[in-house]
Design a protein around this motif. Structure first.
Motif, PDB file in Angstrom:
ATOM      1  N   MET A 153      64.216 -36.344 -59.303  1.00 53.69           N
ATOM      2  CA  MET A 153      65.153 -37.444 -59.270  1.00 53.69           C
ATOM      3  C   MET A 153      66.169 -37.131 -58.181  1.00 53.69           C
ATOM      4  SD  MET A 153      67.599 -38.964 -62.319  1.00 53.69           S
ATOM      5  CE  MET A 153      67.088 -37.715 -63.396  1.00 53.69           C
ATOM      6  N   ALA A 154      66.495 -38.120 -57.385  1.00 54.49           N
ATOM      7  CA  ALA A 154      67.461 -37.939 -56.311  1.00 54.49           C
ATOM      8  C   ALA A 154      68.477 -39.067 -56.352  1.00 54.49           C
ATOM      9  CB  ALA A 154      66.752 -37.914 -54.967  1.00 54.49           C
ATOM     10  N   PHE A 155      69.745 -38.714 -56.209  1.00 50.64           N
ATOM     11  CA  PHE A 155      70.808 -39.706 -56.161  1.00 50.64           C
ATOM     12  C   PHE A 155      71.227 -39.913 -54.716  1.00 50.64           C
ATOM     13  CE2 PHE A 155      71.162 -38.039 -60.440  1.00 50.64           C
ATOM     14  CZ  PHE A 155      71.330 -39.190 -61.182  1.00 50.64           C
ATOM     15  N   LYS A 156      71.543 -41.137 -54.362  1.00 51.93           N
ATOM     16  CA  LYS A 156      72.072 -41.435 -53.031  1.00 51.93           C
ATOM     17  C   LYS A 156      73.509 -40.915 -52.946  1.00 51.93           C
ATOM     18  CE  LYS A 156      68.923 -44.135 -50.977  1.00 51.93           C
ATOM     19  NZ  LYS A 156      68.517 -44.117 -49.611  1.00 51.93           N
ATOM     20  N   GLY A 157      74.106 -41.068 -51.780  1.00 45.97           N
ATOM     21  CA  GLY A 157      75.466 -40.583 -51.544  1.00 45.97           C
ATOM     22  C   GLY A 157      76.502 -41.213 -52.443  1.00 45.97           C
ATOM     23  N   MET A 158      77.678 -40.641 -52.437  1.00 45.57           N
ATOM     24  CA  MET A 158      78.785 -41.113 -53.264  1.00 45.57           C
ATOM     25  C   MET A 158      79.072 -42.587 -53.003  1.00 45.57           C
ATOM     26  SD  MET A 158      79.965 -38.848 -55.278  1.00 45.57           S
ATOM     27  CE  MET A 158      81.678 -39.052 -55.615  1.00 45.57           C
TER      28      MET A 158
ATOM     29  N   GLU B  35      77.299 -45.117 -53.672  1.00 44.13           N
ATOM     30  CA  GLU B  35      76.101 -45.957 -53.635  1.00 44.13           C
ATOM     31  C   GLU B  35      75.529 -46.065 -55.036  1.00 44.13           C
ATOM     32  OE1 GLU B  35      73.350 -45.228 -50.469  1.00 44.13           O
ATOM     33  OE2 GLU B  35      74.917 -44.380 -49.218  1.00 44.13           O
ATOM     34  N   THR B  36      74.880 -47.178 -55.324  1.00 39.97           N
ATOM     35  CA  THR B  36      74.411 -47.432 -56.683  1.00 39.97           C
ATOM     36  C   THR B  36      72.899 -47.358 -56.813  1.00 39.97           C
ATOM     37  OG1 THR B  36      74.380 -49.804 -56.247  1.00 39.97           O
ATOM     38  CG2 THR B  36      76.383 -48.884 -57.243  1.00 39.97           C
ATOM     39  N   GLN B  37      72.229 -46.773 -55.857  1.00 39.43           N
ATOM     40  CA  GLN B  37      70.778 -46.715 -55.895  1.00 39.43           C
ATOM     41  C   GLN B  37      70.319 -45.378 -56.461  1.00 39.43           C
ATOM     42  OE1 GLN B  37      68.804 -47.089 -52.066  1.00 39.43           O
ATOM     43  NE2 GLN B  37      67.670 -48.808 -52.901  1.00 39.43           N
ATOM     44  N   LEU B  38      69.305 -45.426 -57.316  1.00 46.74           N
ATOM     45  CA  LEU B  38      68.710 -44.230 -57.905  1.00 46.74           C
ATOM     46  C   LEU B  38      67.267 -44.160 -57.428  1.00 46.74           C
ATOM     47  CD1 LEU B  38      68.727 -41.893 -59.991  1.00 46.74           C
ATOM     48  CD2 LEU B  38      68.086 -43.585 -61.710  1.00 46.74           C
ATOM     49  N   ASN B  39      66.901 -43.104 -56.734  1.00 48.49           N
ATOM     50  CA  ASN B  39      65.534 -42.954 -56.234  1.00 48.49           C
ATOM     51  C   ASN B  39      64.738 -42.074 -57.176  1.00 48.49           C
ATOM     52  OD1 ASN B  39      65.938 -44.463 -53.906  1.00 48.49           O
ATOM     53  ND2 ASN B  39      66.739 -42.711 -52.784  1.00 48.49           N
ATOM     54  N   LEU B  40      63.579 -42.585 -57.622  1.00 44.48           N
ATOM     55  CA  LEU B  40      62.710 -41.852 -58.535  1.00 44.48           C
ATOM     56  C   LEU B  40      61.343 -41.692 -57.903  1.00 44.48           C
ATOM     57  CD1 LEU B  40      63.548 -43.883 -61.758  1.00 44.48           C
ATOM     58  CD2 LEU B  40      64.462 -41.661 -61.129  1.00 44.48           C
ATOM     59  N   ASP B  41      60.576 -40.730 -58.377  1.00 44.79           N
ATOM     60  CA  ASP B  41      59.191 -40.614 -57.950  1.00 44.79           C
ATOM     61  C   ASP B  41      58.450 -41.880 -58.383  1.00 44.79           C
ATOM     62  OD1 ASP B  41      59.538 -38.063 -56.898  1.00 44.79           O
ATOM     63  OD2 ASP B  41      59.108 -37.118 -58.824  1.00 44.79           O
ATOM     64  N   ALA B  42      57.358 -42.205 -57.683  1.00 44.96           N
ATOM     65  CA  ALA B  42      56.594 -43.412 -57.995  1.00 44.96           C
ATOM     66  C   ALA B  42      55.956 -43.343 -59.376  1.00 44.96           C
ATOM     67  CB  ALA B  42      55.520 -43.646 -56.938  1.00 44.96           C
ATOM     68  N   GLY B  43      55.468 -42.193 -59.778  1.00 46.70           N
ATOM     69  CA  GLY B  43      54.788 -42.044 -61.054  1.00 46.70           C
ATOM     70  C   GLY B  43      53.366 -42.579 -60.998  1.00 46.70           C
ATOM     71  N   THR B  44      52.678 -42.472 -62.111  1.00 46.39           N
ATOM     72  CA  THR B  44      51.316 -42.991 -62.257  1.00 46.39           C
ATOM     73  C   THR B  44      51.246 -43.731 -63.589  1.00 46.39           C
ATOM     74  OG1 THR B  44      50.490 -41.041 -63.439  1.00 46.39           O
ATOM     75  CG2 THR B  44      50.361 -40.996 -61.020  1.00 46.39           C
ATOM     76  N   ALA B  45      50.137 -44.424 -63.835  1.00 45.90           N
ATOM     77  CA  ALA B  45      49.980 -45.113 -65.120  1.00 45.90           C
ATOM     78  C   ALA B  45      50.005 -44.108 -66.268  1.00 45.90           C
ATOM     79  CB  ALA B  45      48.694 -45.918 -65.141  1.00 45.90           C
ATOM     80  N   GLY B  46      49.398 -42.946 -66.075  1.00 43.43           N
ATOM     81  CA  GLY B  46      49.345 -41.929 -67.122  1.00 43.43           C
ATOM     82  C   GLY B  46      50.606 -41.098 -67.241  1.00 43.43           C
ATOM     83  N   SER B  47      51.421 -41.124 -66.204  1.00 45.86           N
ATOM     84  CA  SER B  47      52.662 -40.354 -66.192  1.00 45.86           C
ATOM     85  C   SER B  47      53.735 -41.142 -65.438  1.00 45.86           C
ATOM     86  CB  SER B  47      52.421 -38.984 -65.534  1.00 45.86           C
ATOM     87  OG  SER B  47      53.590 -38.215 -65.564  1.00 45.86           O
TER      88      SER B  47
ATOM     89  N   LEU C  94      57.816 -46.996 -66.988  1.00 44.73           N
ATOM     90  CA  LEU C  94      57.791 -47.724 -65.730  1.00 44.73           C
ATOM     91  C   LEU C  94      57.265 -46.849 -64.610  1.00 44.73           C
ATOM     92  CD1 LEU C  94      61.307 -49.439 -65.900  1.00 44.73           C
ATOM     93  CD2 LEU C  94      59.091 -50.467 -66.422  1.00 44.73           C
ATOM     94  N   ALA C  95      56.446 -47.435 -63.744  1.00 43.73           N
ATOM     95  CA  ALA C  95      55.916 -46.723 -62.583  1.00 43.73           C
ATOM     96  C   ALA C  95      55.815 -47.695 -61.416  1.00 43.73           C
ATOM     97  CB  ALA C  95      54.541 -46.131 -62.889  1.00 43.73           C
ATOM     98  N   TRP C  96      55.796 -47.157 -60.217  1.00 41.43           N
ATOM     99  CA  TRP C  96      55.612 -47.933 -59.000  1.00 41.43           C
ATOM    100  C   TRP C  96      54.243 -47.556 -58.454  1.00 41.43           C
ATOM    101  CZ3 TRP C  96      60.033 -46.240 -61.058  1.00 41.43           C
ATOM    102  CH2 TRP C  96      61.093 -47.144 -61.164  1.00 41.43           C
ATOM    103  N   LEU C  97      53.194 -48.319 -58.839  1.00 41.88           N
ATOM    104  CA  LEU C  97      51.811 -47.952 -58.539  1.00 41.88           C
ATOM    105  C   LEU C  97      51.345 -48.407 -57.164  1.00 41.88           C
ATOM    106  CD1 LEU C  97      50.191 -48.594 -62.030  1.00 41.88           C
ATOM    107  CD2 LEU C  97      51.193 -46.495 -61.117  1.00 41.88           C
TER     108      LEU C  97
END
Length: 127
Positions: A1-6, A8-20, A33-36
């Motif tokens: 998990m990575a947060f953008k700079g101070m 900013e309101t965006q949270l960047n997550l790994d894309a993930g998979t259907a199984g994970s 939730l995943a970004w397939l």
């Protein structure tokens, strides 16, 4: 998990998979939730994608008579699904009861399995 700079309101997550999926509940690691694919947010349950939100809109899995893709919480075997390409179907008690079939001509067809009642008079389907 990575947060953008101070600030900013965006949270960047790994894309993930259907199984994970990337976003999961505590103790249920294959539902969330995943970004397939690009520009696609998927809702996954039991390790499989069940619905997706894309630029085109909301999509659900095709389903089947016994497991319609859109169903009632109290009746998982009653609902709507994609019977085959371009054929919309409705099932009850896990059995296909109605199909709407586009045949491209002026005589569009609807297939009803079982009895049809029009104005109080039952008629046998197909007859």
């Amino acid at each position: 998990m990575a947060f953008k700079g101070m600030g900013e309101t965006q949270l960047n997550l790994d894309a993930g998979t259907a199984g994970s999926p990337s976003v999961v509940g505590d103790g249920d690691t294959n539902t969330g939730l995943a970004w397939l694919a690009g520009d696609e947010l998927s809702l996954c349950a039991g390790g499989a994608a069940k619905a997706e939100v894309t630029a085109a809109g909301l999509g659900v899995i095709d389903g089947a008579g016994a497991t319609p893709s859109i169903h009632f919480a109290s009746e998982a075997d009653t609902g709507t699904y994609l019977y085959e390409a371009n054929v919309f179907a409705i099932s009850t008690e896990g059995t296909c009861r109605l199909q709407i079939v586009p045949d491209g001509g002026p005589n569009q067809r609807m297939i009803i399995r079982g009895m049809l009642e029009l104005g109080g008079s039952p008629a046998t389907a197909g007859g």
